[in-house]
Design an enzyme around this catalytic site. Sequence first.
Site, PDB file in Angstrom:
ATOM      1  N   PHE A 113       0.862  -1.181   0.000  1.00 45.98           N
ATOM      2  CA  PHE A 113       0.000   0.000   0.000  1.00 45.98           C
ATOM      3  C   PHE A 113       0.899   1.233   0.000  1.00 45.98           C
ATOM      4  CE2 PHE A 113      -2.860   3.171   1.947  1.00 45.98           C
ATOM      5  CZ  PHE A 113      -3.860   3.124   0.996  1.00 45.98           C
ATOM      6  N   ASP A 184       2.070  -5.381   7.845  1.00 50.95           N
ATOM      7  CA  ASP A 184       0.850  -4.575   7.799  1.00 50.95           C
ATOM      8  C   ASP A 184      -0.325  -5.532   7.581  1.00 50.95           C
ATOM      9  OD1 ASP A 184      -1.331  -3.014   7.046  1.00 50.95           O
ATOM     10  OD2 ASP A 184      -0.116  -1.576   5.926  1.00 50.95           O
ATOM     11  N   TYR A 209     -11.051  -0.243  10.410  1.00 47.73           N
ATOM     12  CA  TYR A 209     -12.286   0.183   9.736  1.00 47.73           C
ATOM     13  C   TYR A 209     -12.657  -0.706   8.560  1.00 47.73           C
ATOM     14  CZ  TYR A 209      -8.520   2.853   7.445  1.00 47.73           C
ATOM     15  OH  TYR A 209      -7.344   3.242   6.855  1.00 47.73           O
ATOM     16  N   ARG A 356     -12.502  -4.104  -7.394  1.00 51.21           N
ATOM     17  CA  ARG A 356     -12.340  -4.904  -6.159  1.00 51.21           C
ATOM     18  C   ARG A 356     -13.687  -5.254  -5.568  1.00 51.21           C
ATOM     19  NH1 ARG A 356      -8.447  -2.280  -1.603  1.00 51.21           N
ATOM     20  NH2 ARG A 356     -10.219  -0.868  -1.466  1.00 51.21           N
TER      21      ARG A 356
END
Lengths: 397, 397
Positions: A113, A184, A209, A356
């Site tokens: 990311f 991560d 989240y 996605r």
Amino acid sequence: MTDFAALKRRFHLPEGVIYLDGNSLGPMPVAVPEHMAHVLRNEWAEELIRGWNTAGWYTQPARVGDRIGRLLGASEGSVVMGDTLSVKVHQALAAALAMRPERKVILSDNGNFPSDLYIAQGIAGMLGRGHELRTPAPEDVEAAITDEVAVLMLTEVDYRTGRKHDMKRLTEKAHAHGVLTVWDLAHSAGALPVDLAAAGADFAVGCTYKFLNGGPGSPAFIYVAPQHQEQAAVALSGWMGHTAPFAFSPDYVPGEGIARMRVGTPPVLGLSALEPALDIWEEVDMQELRTRSIELGELFIREVEARCPELRLASPRDGTARGSQVSFRFEDGYAAMQALIDRGVIGDFRMPDIMRFGLTPLYIDEDDVRRAVDVIEDVMSNRLWDTPQYKARKAVT
Amino acid sequence: MTDFAALKRRFHLPEGVIYLDGNSLGPMPVAVPEHMAHVLRNEWAEELIRGWNTAGWYTQPARVGDRIGRLLGASEGSVVMGDTLSVKVHQALAAALAMRPERKVILSDNGNFPSDLYIAQGIAGMLGRGHELRTPAPEDVEAAITDEVAVLMLTEVDYRTGRKHDMKRLTEKAHAHGVLTVWDLAHSAGALPVDLAAAGADFAVGCTYKFLNGGPGSPAFIYVAPQHQEQAAVALSGWMGHTAPFAFSPDYVPGEGIARMRVGTPPVLGLSALEPALDIWEEVDMQELRTRSIELGELFIREVEARCPELRLASPRDGTARGSQVSFRFEDGYAAMQALIDRGVIGDFRMPDIMRFGLTPLYIDEDDVRRAVDVIEDVMSNRLWDTPQYKARKAVT
């Protein structure tokens, strides 16, 4: 046995929506509004400053951290909450680099990311000691682990394709070369079984989240392996990580164990919204969740490939080699995703051509998958995406 | 004319409590629960990921930052929200130090909030280039501003005594010596008029849970003077500070203006709870607030000194030389504060002997001050604090 039908009823899902974007922002647990009303009216409003003691706000980052740690194979007292994932990456990477002062290479991959890479670039720039960030292709990472490398910093599950690294194998090779690891778990926590202790991970970070359903901008977490906690250098040395914050002594002395990774005053409202979401996880067996997730992914791939030849699978076909999302490539994927969203199938788009779809068994079932593919087929076979407004629209997420 | 009686009705204040601790955590605006229910039920639950666009979450850090900037004399586009005050101190100090690479002294004072000093120590340790943190007494700071100093980092209002630095004069002297300034407004924002532009401040930071009433752990803010924004080095280079976060490009390119001081995904729930609190500030004239605050402080000092000879004033007697709090010294101040809190007068205690009382005109009036002093007099003159349980109790805040 995990009762998935019962779990689905614990989420608010809007009428007419099939939500395949829980890998970006999870839906709201139905218990959240009442819980937050309680926190506001009974804790903040009535307890005021006393709430730090009486409502347990002060210990909340560790308490919630332990709840998340139990989903990740982390021992008690090795996970703490706060800040954002980018800040936690900074803390973990800075601590790991300080433990390997003689080495100058940070190894990641070009599928990581971007924020993780940006944070590494920021640390390297701040340190000004010639650190180099290497980003080979994901499949070339293993061969790139050498004695030159200080830290291996990887996201376990690729945010675009869902491809999953082998955390245990890569960590073993890293350790054989004296390399520390920062994992991560943004697309792992709540998506699949993670066993940080068994994998021997040194540091790990993640957000809450996505698959954990903590709400927009909910706080991040950091894990430090027990054997490193007392040596971990603290770059972001805020008062809440001090061994005695309320002594107000002039010099920073890091707190015991994971507490030193606290920074400033914790985000009580954000942590509180996360708690009802974690209640749901008490009812989930992660292995059963994983099995369901793979089944849903296989069904989705089979149906899409049979009915939408325009879409090319971007994710690993082998379910055990990916996280809890399935991605397809399509040149006009951005417009196609807009058309889907307008028709109630919410996924998202990632540059340059990735559509996605998160397949999250807590609230997505086979019927949802089949109905979603009905809409995808309609949009693709009738080129419903091919309109000026879908092509022109610009998203921020 | 600011209608203070009307403003008081916009806060929830518990029955039987006189709240003199708004300098630590402000009370809840009555509009908050309904607003948060709306954010949860209509934004998160219904909009899901679309909320980043449709509910304005993505632009919220800048929008809320501008609302706070208007209370601080900051031009539009020079304040942004996020993270905690400690993280924002880190960003401001790291950026300022990078603008003075040849200088090695960070000048603060020994009355600064410890977290600011800890963050400076953390940066110095991470940089490893021999930076020195100097902390003279507050009254000696002005003389200590020399050409050796890279950054002057001060909290305008002392967290213990309420003593106020002269931001404009110190900033002018700093600039005359080529020194950059970082002002911590934790006890200034919402407490007194601040004019960052007129003072020529280079960087400023602050929290929103004190006088701004944003709720426990509400997000922090950072100000960067317009002329520095394009040069400010970004140490915490998270994706939200990138010039194009959703391009997902591999290299960090800082965003335009204040946007580069964004780090990770913003804390939407915390920012949302702050918004009804900021609505209240639309009705406030800061000069009138300041006048009321000084009047309340003078009344409080006069009454306490007349009725409680055991307490010695720790704050400046001149109202224009302090913030919106009044502190007294008392050797058994910790126990005395416990006795007060049990009797409905909530202030707080700071080591070693400081009893702090926030005098916040938005919801405290003369009648509250007189009734609070009645209780203080009762506790002091009858030694109600002198019990084993008050002396033994340990607070975390």
